[in-house]
Structures are given as C-alpha cells and as structure tokens.
Design a protein around this motif. Structure first.
Motif: not given
Ligand code: NAD
Length: 663
Positions: A248, A250, A268, A337, A339, A347, A422
C-alpha cells in the motif's frame, strides 16, 4: 436495483446471492484461530445482530464457516453488486452534501485499484480496516445517504452506533478505531476483539476514509529519500537505495526514488503486489533472479540511471547477496509491515509466501520463531553494509523495534538503536517541528481538470508565501513547490482525483482559502475535501515514529493526539477520527485525523481558518515545550502574528548545575 437504490436499501431484507470467492484478487491472510469455543458463540451472535431472525438459519452456518476458514466473519455475501470506486459527489443519494463527500471517500478507500485486500475491507498495511464486515459498510452508506446537516454519525471501530442530533457546525461523522483499555492493547487482544467483531485496526487513513493510494506517501518518501541522499553528500545521481515492500504505502518507494533521482531496488515477496505496482507504472523493472539483478544494479549505478528495480523475492536474500558481493549501497531502509509481524506483515526468509500464510494460522509459535530468525539475518547483512558506508534508517514500520525484540544486533551499548528513525533525522527536525505535514485534498467533481486547477492554485499560493519565508524554511518551501509543479506530470493519481502536498500552517490555510474562493466563483466544478494523513506534526503520538524526536520524556504520552482530535471536532472538521495503533502497531501509537468538505461558503472559510490553525499549532506548541528548537522558532513566529495565541514556553536549564545538584 440502481446504484442509488442499493445504497438506500442498506442491509437488504432478502438474502442476497452468495458471491464466489474471487481467486484473482489479493486476499487477506487467514487470521489465527484465537477464540475459545464460548467466544466463537459470541462472535456469531455478534455478527447476527445485523440481520432479522428469519435469515439466521441461512447465515449462522455460513458465518461459522467464514470464521473457521478465514478467522474472521467478513459477510462476503453482502458485498454490493455495483462497482466500487469514488463517483462524482452529485451521483450519491444524499440529503447532506458533506455526507455524500464522505461516501465518495469511503468508496475510494475500497476501490480495488486502491485497497490492498478489498474483499476483506482491508485498505493497507495488511490489517488496516475501514469496516469489519460488509453489513457495517451497507449500514453506514445508508445512514450517510439519509442523514442531514443536523445529525452526526457515530462510528465505533467500523460499527455505526447510529445518527445523533447535532448541528451544522458539528462533525458529520466521529470515528474511533481500536480504542481499548490500555492494559488490553497487546497484539493478541486485537486478534481476539477483531474476531469477536467488536474492534478493528483502523491504521491511519484506512479507518478514517482518507486513503488516496500510494500517492499519499510519495511526497513524504521523496522528501525523506532526497534528504537522506543529501546527508551522504554530492548529487543523488548514481546513488543506490535499497529497501523492501511494494504494498500500500511502501509501493511509493520506487516512484519516490525516481523523483529523487537515485537508483532504487525494492524487494517484494508477493508477486501480485509487485505486478500491481509495475502495471500502474510505479516501478520500472521486475526481477526474480539475483544473478541477473546484481549486474543490472551495477550497470544502473555506473550509468547514473534514474531507475527503479524490484526484486520479487525475500528481502533477506537480497540484503545477504548485496553484502556478500560487497555492493556499495548508499541508502538503506525497510518498509515491510512490521507493525503487524505475526499476522502477515513480514514474511520470513526460507519459506514460500503460501507456506508462511499456512504457518501463521496453523503454527503461530513456529512462525514467530521464523520471523525472528529472519530479522536477525536481515540485520546482520545490513550491519555489514552499514560498516561499508551505507546510511540506514528505520522507516517507521517498527523494523528496529521488532528486530531488537527478536534479539538482532541492532542496539548500541546504551540500549538505543544503532540506526536513526527517519523522523529523528529528517522529518522531525526539518518538517514536523516547523509545522510542515502531509496536507491533501480530493476534488469531489472527480475531474482531472479540477485537480490541475488546484495544483496551479497551490503553486501560486506557495510561491507568494515563499517570497517572504524566513531562511529556516526556505529549503522546505522550495522542495514543496518543486513537488507540486511536477506532481501532475508524475501520474500519481490512483483512484480519486487527489493530491498530497507538504505544507505548514500558513501554506495549508492559504491554499485551502484559495480553493474555497475558486469553488465560490465556479472555477472549480465541485467541492473539495481537505485532509491529511495522521503522519503529521500534531495528530499522532508515536514514540518510535512521529514523536521519536521528542526528548523530554513525554514521547510515551498521548495527550497531543487526543487533544488534537477534540479540538478539530469543535472547530469545523466535517469528520474526525482517533485510532489506536496506526503505522507501528496496536498498542504502540495513538493517532488522529480529520476530513473537511469545503464548498465555497463563508462557513467553509471560517472552518478552514479556525481548524487548520489548531490542527498544526497544537503540535508545534507541544514540540516547542519539549525544547525542540525549530518548533520554538515556529511558535514564536506564530505568536508574533496571531495576537490571541499564548503558548507556554520552556526556560532552558544548565545541565551542569542540575548534575551537580543531584550529586
Ligand atoms: N512512516 C511512513 O511514512 C511510512 C510510510 C509508509 C509505510 N510505513 C510503514 O511501512 C509499513 C508498510 O506499509 P504498507 O502500507 O506498504 O504495508 P503493506 O502490507 O501493504 O506492504 C508491505 C509489503 O511488504 C512485503 N513483504 C513483507 N515481508 C517481506 C519480505 N521479507 N521480503 C520482501 N517483501 C516483504 C509484503 O508482501 C507487502 O506487500 C507499515 O508498517 C507502515 O506503517 C511508514
């Protein structure tokens, strides 16, 4: 039934057709079987509350099967038959235009182009829910379609408690998500309450109807990558940025990497997620073979290409290969993710996606162990590359927190993290402390021409402000103007006609007033929704992220976020929301947000002036009290131009004197 009739019908009195499980779409992982037998009875009883008794015979076994198969009761049968996307505001059946705009925002969140697991009502982050089930969705849409500007809809974690009489200046909707008694805020409590159907994880913009797809995060990510690259000195060209996640939020990383002008490599593990971003043009190349990817990286760096490469595989394999081959990585981060580490957010290396999904439901202890081992390996490889000059930063996904809990080598001798977040290094001191935050807007006409006009207005307003900006914020203003000038060309819209633009209080207010004036004059063809994500100066108390640069001991308090949403609520927000857990995990953060519909009226102008002022300056005042220098500068500047603002300022104390006194 037409779209309008279906909305007005709410939860149908007749049983709708069962819907086949769509294998083509990205589904939420099976949640773990957490309820005791008696609690399962309660979960079913809770679900059946939404339906008349004559349907229970058919629905009870179906919901029991959903609970068994998916760990949750989504009520798939009740998905609407119309296509899910935000329509122009006038197409909604409504007595309140404000409520119609909220319906559009809800449908945008659930648009399959935008949402991560749309059929499970999960918008992003693996567990960021807008509603717990489809009955709630239908009921909410019906309430919104029938309510007036003299009523307020009350939302408890996706459940509409009902419409209560209020008045036109009150919010139309008040949202709370995941608010629990603090002692019951462990990850398993979320699993249990959510399975019972009494609470949900609203993330930030998922449960507050303010998600605009990956664009929402691109600007913040661009600022972060650009400033991280500046920290490494020289031009961004040819610098290598390595990270993970094309989900989403990332999924914004490769786009931000391109805008910042670096070579980016994003791992990914989920091929569907990777393909979705590739098809949307958010990442340039997909690679699933490291032997081919490594030479491609070398070539891109040598040629100083601006390109985004994706590795479709586990990020640990990528990091270990980069470390083994001694590839020079300039910038490193991670946006898996974390969190949500035990339920599909991360994963572990060595397991296929499918095996991981099975394991997290069938053998959660083994899965937990695998995740922790994987994090230890990931950190070991990152440490090697950091020793060779990489600047690594935590991207607010609880990477360092969970790695430390897993026993990875990520702590310094004094118990603090080896790497900064960050926010500590970039977003806090350069942005939040001055009041810059992720202001956003959505054009309710859904016309690209309206979005273009708003972009032009924003450039004009910011350029005028920048002409007299003090030196302390001149750089930020320049970057933000550059962003908004380029935004249209970068094809950022997925779903609604929306834009994000980091701005401070003056910028947000003046831009919003300019939009309101343009609506009044008919230059814009519809109302505009203003909002922001929760990742901002005032809205969020999150000790490892938004408030990680608060050093007076108050970063574990949540007064600021709670005050913020209360203050927004009586100063003109059209809806407000307060959540437990968004971003870094259930129990780890309290965050709030707002939405405001502006329609060209004098009321809208008043709401803009009063509410945006509080929404930004609350946090600046708190950050100033925490002795953050930039915030002190910003609040003193604000007091000088706003006579009714009187903020308590801290006196500095001599640390040597204090130490002597204590000895
Ligand atoms: N501070 C910020 O501005 C900020 C911005 C974006 C996201 N975040 C944090 O980043 C995280 C990601 O958010 P999101 O909305 O993209 O979540 P998301 O779950 O949609 O995407 C995370 C992706 O990581 C992949 N993934 C998981 N483990 C993996 C691994 N070992 N190797 C490769 N890929 C892997 C998943 O398949 C998934 O598509 C969340 O914890 C969010 O809170 C923070």
């Amino acid at each position: 039934m037409t779209f309008q009739e279906e909305i007005l019908a709410g939860i149908p009195t007749q049983l709708p057709e069962a819907q086949p499980y769509d294998k083509e779409i990205n589904h939420a992982p099976k949640r773990k079987d957490i309820l005791k037998p008696e609690e399962k009875v309660l979960a079913l009883k809770n679900a059946l509350r939404y339906f008349p008794q004559e349907l229970h015979q058919a629905l009870a076994p179906e919901f029991a099967a959903e609970l068994k198969t998916y760990g949750r009761i989504y009520m798939y049968r009740y998905q609407p038959s119309y296509k899910m996307y935000a329509r122009p505001v006038d197409e909604y059946p409504a007595k309140s235009r404000q409520a119609a705009a909220i319906m559009a925002m809800i449908q945008n969140n659930l648009d399959p182009r935008v949402a991560q697991h749309p059929h499970e009502l999960i918008i992003y982050g693996g567990n960021g829910a807008i509603f717990q089930n489809w009955a709630q969705y239908r009921l909410v849409m019906q309430y919104l379609a029938t309510m007036t500007d003299e009523q307020t809809l009350v939302m408890y974690s996706g459940h509409p408690l009902g419409l209560f009489p209020s008045h036109k200046d009150a919010p139309r909707v008040i949202v709370t998500n995941g608010m629990v008694i603090p002692n019951y805020s462990k990850p398993d409590d979320w699993e249990r309450f959510n399975a019972l159907g009494v609470s949900q994880y609203g993330q930030m913009t998922a449960g507050s109807y303010m998600y605009i797809g990956p664009q929402g995060i691109v600007h913040g990510t661009t600022i972060t990558v650009m400033n991280a690259a500046r920290k490494q000195g020289g031009s961004p060209a040819g610098k290598l940025f390595v990270t993970a996640g094309l989900g989403g939020m990332s999924g914004a990383q490769p786009k931000a990497g391109n805008i910042a002008g670096v070579v980016s490599v994003t791992a990914e593990i989920n091929p569907k997620a990777a393909r979705k971003r590739y098809d949307q043009g958010w990442v340039d190349e997909l690679h699933d073979n490291l032997d081919e990817l490594i030479p491609r990286i070398r070539k891109a760096v040598a040629a100083r290409e601006v390109v985004s490469l994706a590795y479709v595989g586990n990020v640990v394999d990528l990091w270990e290969r980069l470390a083994a081959d001694h590839i020079h990585v300039d910038l490193g981060s991670d946006q898996t993710s974390l969190h949500n580490p035990w339920a599909g957010g991360y994963y572990p290396v060595g397991y296929t996606l499918e095996r991981s999904k099975e394991m997290m439901a069938d053998d959660p202890d083994a899965f937990r162990g695998a995740v922790q081992k994987s994090l230890c390996r990931q950190v070991a490889a990152i440490n090697k590359l950091a020793a060779e000059g990489m600047y690594f930063f935590d991207y607010g996904n609880a990477f360092l927190l969970e790695s430390s809990r897993a026993g990875a080598d990520v702590l310094k001798a004094d118990g603090t993290f080896r790497y900064p977040s960050y926010v500590q290094d970039i977003m806090g001191p350069l942005y939040f402390d001055y009041g810059f935050g992720p202001f956003r807007w959505v054009c309710m006409s859904e016309k690209p021409s309206d979005l273009q006009k708003t972009d032009e207005l924003a450039v004009k307003v910011l350029s005028e402000i920048a002409a007299h900006s003090p030196e302390e914020i001149a750089g930020q203003m320049r970057d933000n103007i550059h962003w908004i000038r380029e935004a249209g060309k970068n094809n950022l819209v997925v779903g609604s006609q929306a834009r994000i633009l980091y701005a401070d209080c003056e910028g947000r207010t003046q831009i919003a007033l300019a939009f309101n004036e343009a609506i009044r004059k008919g230059e814009l063809e519809g109302p505009v929704v203003l909002g922001r994500d929760h990742h901002d100066v005032s809205g969020t108390d999150s000790p490892f992220r938004e408030t990680s640069n608060i050093y007076d001991g108050s970063r574990f308090t949540a007064d600021m976020a709670v005050q913020n949403v209360i203050g927004d609520g009586f100063r003109g927000a059209t809806w407000v929301s307060i959540h437990n857990g968004g971003g870094v995990g259930w129990g780890e953060v309290i965050n709030g947000g707002f939405g405001m519909v502006i329609d060209g009226s004098e009321d809208s102008a008043r709401h803009i002036r009063e509410m945006l002022f509080w929404d930004v300056n609350n946090g600046i005042a708190r950050r100033s009290w925490a002795r953050n220098e930039a915030a002190r500068f910003a609040i003193e500047r604000e007091m000088a131009r706003t006579p009714h603002l009187k903020v308590t300022l801290p006196n500095e104390a001599d640390e040597e004197l204090i130490r002597k006194s204590l000895n």
